[in-house]
Every structure is written in C-alpha cells, then in structure tokens.
Write a protein that holds these residues in place. Structure first.
Motif, PDB file in Angstrom:
ATOM      1  N   PRO A 161       0.832  -1.200   0.000  1.00 22.64           N
ATOM      2  CA  PRO A 161       0.000   0.000   0.000  1.00 22.64           C
ATOM      3  C   PRO A 161       0.874   1.259   0.000  1.00 22.64           C
ATOM      4  O   PRO A 161       1.939   1.292   0.623  1.00 22.64           O
ATOM      5  N   ALA A 162       0.415   2.278  -0.727  1.00 24.83           N
ATOM      6  CA  ALA A 162       1.074   3.587  -0.807  1.00 24.83           C
ATOM      7  C   ALA A 162       2.457   3.518  -1.451  1.00 24.83           C
ATOM      8  O   ALA A 162       3.271   4.415  -1.264  1.00 24.83           O
ATOM      9  N   SER A 163       2.716   2.480  -2.242  1.00 23.64           N
ATOM     10  CA  SER A 163       3.999   2.400  -2.950  1.00 23.64           C
ATOM     11  C   SER A 163       3.976   3.212  -4.237  1.00 23.64           C
ATOM     12  O   SER A 163       5.013   3.362  -4.884  1.00 23.64           O
ATOM     13  N   VAL A 213       7.635   4.857   4.849  1.00 22.93           N
ATOM     14  CA  VAL A 213       7.110   5.708   3.771  1.00 22.93           C
ATOM     15  C   VAL A 213       5.632   5.385   3.538  1.00 22.93           C
ATOM     16  O   VAL A 213       4.816   6.298   3.358  1.00 22.93           O
ATOM     17  N   THR A 214       5.289   4.093   3.564  1.00 19.83           N
ATOM     18  CA  THR A 214       3.873   3.726   3.463  1.00 19.83           C
ATOM     19  C   THR A 214       3.074   4.413   4.574  1.00 19.83           C
ATOM     20  O   THR A 214       2.005   4.967   4.329  1.00 19.83           O
ATOM     21  N   SER A 239      -8.042   6.397   6.788  1.00 18.53           N
ATOM     22  CA  SER A 239      -8.504   6.164   8.162  1.00 18.53           C
ATOM     23  C   SER A 239      -8.017   4.813   8.691  1.00 18.53           C
ATOM     24  O   SER A 239      -8.232   4.495   9.858  1.00 18.53           O
ATOM     25  N   ASP A 240      -7.363   4.024   7.820  1.00 18.53           N
ATOM     26  CA  ASP A 240      -6.934   2.677   8.198  1.00 18.53           C
ATOM     27  C   ASP A 240      -5.435   2.469   7.985  1.00 18.53           C
ATOM     28  O   ASP A 240      -5.005   1.429   7.505  1.00 18.53           O
ATOM     29  N   THR A 241      -4.639   3.459   8.357  1.00 17.85           N
ATOM     30  CA  THR A 241      -3.192   3.365   8.158  1.00 17.85           C
ATOM     31  C   THR A 241      -2.611   2.124   8.833  1.00 17.85           C
ATOM     32  O   THR A 241      -1.729   1.467   8.271  1.00 17.85           O
ATOM     33  N   ALA A 242      -3.106   1.772  10.014  1.00 19.00           N
ATOM     34  CA  ALA A 242      -2.593   0.572  10.705  1.00 19.00           C
ATOM     35  C   ALA A 242      -2.824  -0.674   9.852  1.00 19.00           C
ATOM     36  O   ALA A 242      -1.943  -1.541   9.746  1.00 19.00           O
ATOM     37  N   ALA A 243      -3.976  -0.775   9.202  1.00 15.36           N
ATOM     38  CA  ALA A 243      -4.263  -1.918   8.332  1.00 15.36           C
ATOM     39  C   ALA A 243      -3.355  -1.894   7.097  1.00 15.36           C
ATOM     40  O   ALA A 243      -2.926  -2.948   6.617  1.00 15.36           O
ATOM     41  N   ARG A 244      -3.052  -0.709   6.606  1.00 11.28           N
ATOM     42  CA  ARG A 244      -2.160  -0.601   5.449  1.00 11.28           C
ATOM     43  C   ARG A 244      -0.727  -0.991   5.820  1.00 11.28           C
ATOM     44  O   ARG A 244      -0.025  -1.604   5.019  1.00 11.28           O
ATOM     45  N   LEU A 245      -0.316  -0.662   7.029  1.00 14.47           N
ATOM     46  CA  LEU A 245       1.008  -1.099   7.485  1.00 14.47           C
ATOM     47  C   LEU A 245       1.041  -2.617   7.671  1.00 14.47           C
ATOM     48  O   LEU A 245       2.054  -3.255   7.360  1.00 14.47           O
TER      49      LEU A 245
END
Length: 189
Positions: free
Chosen positions: A13-15, A123-124, A134-140
């Motif tokens: 995610p966010a790459s 960076v992600t 709203s779900d940055t923890a899930a994206r990490l």
C-alpha cells in the motif's frame, strides 16, 4: 498482429501504484487502471462495486481470474472486466499478492509486463497518513504481508523494479512505456 499488452503493478500500500498509473495515463491515454470488482464497503473510486451474488455468478461461470480479501472486502479480477479493459487499451492492474500475479499471468492470455513498485514501511505510513487514510494501521499490516509475500517468493522475476522514493512517477511511467515498446518490438521481430 501484436498480442494484447497489459501491465501489472505490484507493491505494498502507498507504494505509488495509483500515482504511477496516473503518470502512465498522462504519458499515453491508452493506459488505464483496471477497475477490479469490489464487494464490500469503503472507497469506491477505482473499483467496480459489486454484490456477493454477482461475484458468485462470475465464479460459477469460471470468470474470476483472481480474488482476494483485504480490509474486510473482496477484490476480484474478472474475465469480462479484463476483456473490456483490453478492448479499450492497455490495462494497468494493481496487485499486492504474488499469487495474484501468477493467477493473472497464467489465467488470462496477454503479454503481461510485471513491475515491482517499492517503498519502505515508514514511507507507506507517512503516505497513508498524508492522504487521509482512516486505516493506516491496516495498510502497514498489508505492507508487512507484502514483505512476507516477497520473501516467500524470492525467486519471482520482475520485468522492472522501481523504488518510488527515488524515482519520480513520470520517470517510472516512461520506463514502463519503454519496457512495453521493447516487448512489442521483440514480439514482432
């Protein structure tokens, strides 16, 4: 006649999958993000929203090339969707699982260029927070799963690898476009 060409962008995610796809579309309008079928809730931008019944119907017809569950949703790459995307140009498919790449390459005949987009975990986190997820923890957690996926498939061969912390999206897009041009030239030689 040249075989259908498609691009697979793999990365956490966010790459930069959306950003690089946007740069590809600006470089040449034949590139367009493949809108996966999404069954669930949340973000609908970039997806074709569907129902569980629709997904079951596609599965029964053998038209699901790959499906995965993440963030409480199901995401599917379907044959009718791919047919429409190839009819319109060069689809750019976003994936975060090596099994998805293999299913797509083996399950839908085309000249697929497989590109690894990468960025470090921190960076992600910064990009996810910066874009208001709203779900940055899930994206990490998904970043961690992608790292494990890469480690488990260390023999995976990439047509191109891009570090999105050092390569501008426009440069990545030009490199991908050149890769497809070279592959098309090799196919006709």
């Amino acid at each position: 006649m040249t075989e259908k060409q498609g691009v697979i962008l793999y990365g956490p995610p966010a790459s930069g999958k959306d950003t690089v796809t946007g740069a590809l579309s600006e470089l040449n309008s034949r590139y367009a993000q493949f809108a996966r079928l999404k069954v669930g809730t949340g973000k609908s931008d970039g997806y074709r929203m569907g129902t569980a019944e629709h997904l079951r119907s596609l599965e029964a017809a053998g038209d699901v090339v790959y499906a995965n569950a993440r963030y409480g949703n199901t995401y599917a790459i379907d044959r009718p969707g791919l047919d429409a995307a190839f009819a319109a140009g060069v689809p750019v498919v976003h994936l975060g699982q090596v099994d998805g790449i293999r299913s797509l390459v083996d399950g839908y005949p085309a000249d697929w260029s497989v590109v690894l987009l990468w960025c470090p975990r921190e960076v992600t986190g910064h990009r996810s927070a910066g874009r208001g997820d709203s779900d940055t923890a899930a994206r990490l957690a998904a970043w961690d799963a992608t790292r494990e996926d890469l480690d488990a498939h260390s023999g995976m061969v990439w047509d191109l690898t891009v570090d999105t912390t050092t390569s501008a999206p426009e440069d990545a897009a030009r490199a991908i476009d050149q890769l497809l041009a070279q592959q098309a030239g090799a196919a006709t030689a």
